[in-house]
Enzyme design. Sequence first.
Site, PDB file in Angstrom:
ATOM      1  N   SER A 134       0.845  -1.196   0.000  1.00  0.00           N
ATOM      2  CA  SER A 134       0.000   0.000   0.000  1.00  0.00           C
ATOM      3  C   SER A 134       0.879   1.245   0.000  1.00  0.00           C
ATOM      4  O   SER A 134       0.528   2.259  -0.608  1.00  0.00           O
ATOM      5  CB  SER A 134      -0.923  -0.004   1.211  1.00  0.00           C
ATOM      6  N   ASP A 179       8.822  -3.131  -4.758  1.00  0.00           N
ATOM      7  CA  ASP A 179       7.430  -2.674  -4.698  1.00  0.00           C
ATOM      8  C   ASP A 179       7.189  -1.469  -5.607  1.00  0.00           C
ATOM      9  O   ASP A 179       6.195  -1.419  -6.342  1.00  0.00           O
ATOM     10  CB  ASP A 179       7.062  -2.295  -3.253  1.00  0.00           C
TER      11      ASP A 179
HETATM   12  C1  GLA Z   1       8.964  -5.149   1.574  1.00  0.00           C
HETATM   13  C2  GLA Z   1       9.955  -4.204   0.919  1.00  0.00           C
HETATM   14  C3  GLA Z   1      10.494  -4.801  -0.376  1.00  0.00           C
HETATM   15  C4  GLA Z   1      11.020  -6.224  -0.152  1.00  0.00           C
HETATM   16  C5  GLA Z   1       9.990  -7.068   0.604  1.00  0.00           C
HETATM   17  C6  GLA Z   1      10.519  -8.427   0.983  1.00  0.00           C
HETATM   18  O1  GLA Z   1       7.834  -5.284   0.761  1.00  0.00           O
HETATM   19  O2  GLA Z   1       9.356  -2.971   0.647  1.00  0.00           O
HETATM   20  O3  GLA Z   1      11.502  -3.974  -0.900  1.00  0.00           O
HETATM   21  O4  GLA Z   1      12.259  -6.213   0.491  1.00  0.00           O
HETATM   22  O5  GLA Z   1       9.562  -6.427   1.793  1.00  0.00           O
HETATM   23  O6  GLA Z   1      10.754  -9.187  -0.153  1.00  0.00           O
END
Ligand code: GLA
Length: 394
Positions: A134, A179
């Site tokens: 989010s 993300d």
């Molecule tokens: C969170 C972080 C990502 C990644 C994941 C684990 O979502 O924002 O960058 O490290 O954890 O894979």
Amino acid sequence: MTLPKLSDATAAQFAKAYGRAPQWIAAAPGRVNVIGEHTDYNDGFVLPMAIERYTVIAAAPSAGGSPRVRLRSTGNKGEPAVVDLTQPMQPFPKGAWANYPAGVLAGFLARGISPGGFDALIHSTVPTGGGLSSSAALEVATATLIEAITGRTLDPVEKALLCQQAEHQYAGVPCGIMDQFISVMGRKDHLLLLDCRSRKPELVAMSDPSVALLITNTNVKHELGSGEYAKRRAQCEAGARILGVSSLRDATSASLQQAKARMEDVIFRRARHVISEIERTPQAARRLEASDWSGAGQLMYASHASLRDDYQVSCAELDAVVEIARALGEPGGVYGCRMTGGGFGGCTVALVKTNAVAALSKKISAEYKRKTGIEATIFVSRPAAGATVLKAKV
Ligand code: GLA
């Protein structure tokens, strides 16, 4: 809700909040990571897809040309926030939701790109604290809105990095690049195999209607700011230092075994997860491409076990869903299941037979409720497109 409907609903909320119609509307999706967890900040591979859950922002220029950005959200923690563009930018107090859009705004201003004053209303269908990004959706939606307002479009990699920077500097989470990257670059009907070292994305088709990705929210809140994430990251860096490599991407199971006597057990186990997960991720992409659903599913279970035992970022509720799914197995329509995202709560992702989705959702929620006393939220999503401008001033 479809994206056009969500856009209309956000426009209506904007009109209610500010008494006029918005001139710009931008949206960015959340994501689910199929495999490749806690590998992005180790220069490894990830395999996420954007989901049909979005953060939408509607905006219009400030009344009277005031150099002020007003941010409101329909979310439950959405106290309004104001940024005065005549003052140097600085973060809001730790934990404030407005740090995400403010951090992105700061990134544009630092590049000499100013949107001028505007009023904005944010509405999101990405559950917060569910490990479905989010925060990245909010950052990327903000960046897309500022691009629409200014007419200055950033290179997609730079845009993702600007949003990641916002999360580091304004939200205080030292996240990797996955993300923000998938929220910018998602493609309909595709997963994205991203090499986080070269930042080269490879599209992996995921359009066979006979399989689906079933997302189960344990409704146990995931909290990345709690420091565990930063601790894992530091442990990986410590492991890489002992192994004499710049990141765990350059280590192998063999080199790790050789160095075992020279490292604390906890560092060894963290590195073992990362090294094995980096191997599993492109393998899973190849298996999915070859419609080897069972093979891909096995890698998902292996990923979960490694995250639970070696990386220690799972929790009882995530483990419960994975065990329920595993017990249903292929006869029940499940090929594989694992926790997804940062961990400590949030969601699982399962590769399932589409014709079993309804029955599976019922069985998983009933059994999960029986085991934990908690109502799960279960949904499927096709791989969605990345961020988009839905309305721009002409
Ligand atoms: C969170 C972080 C990502 C990644 C994941 C684990 O979502 O924002 O960058 O490290 O954890 O894979």
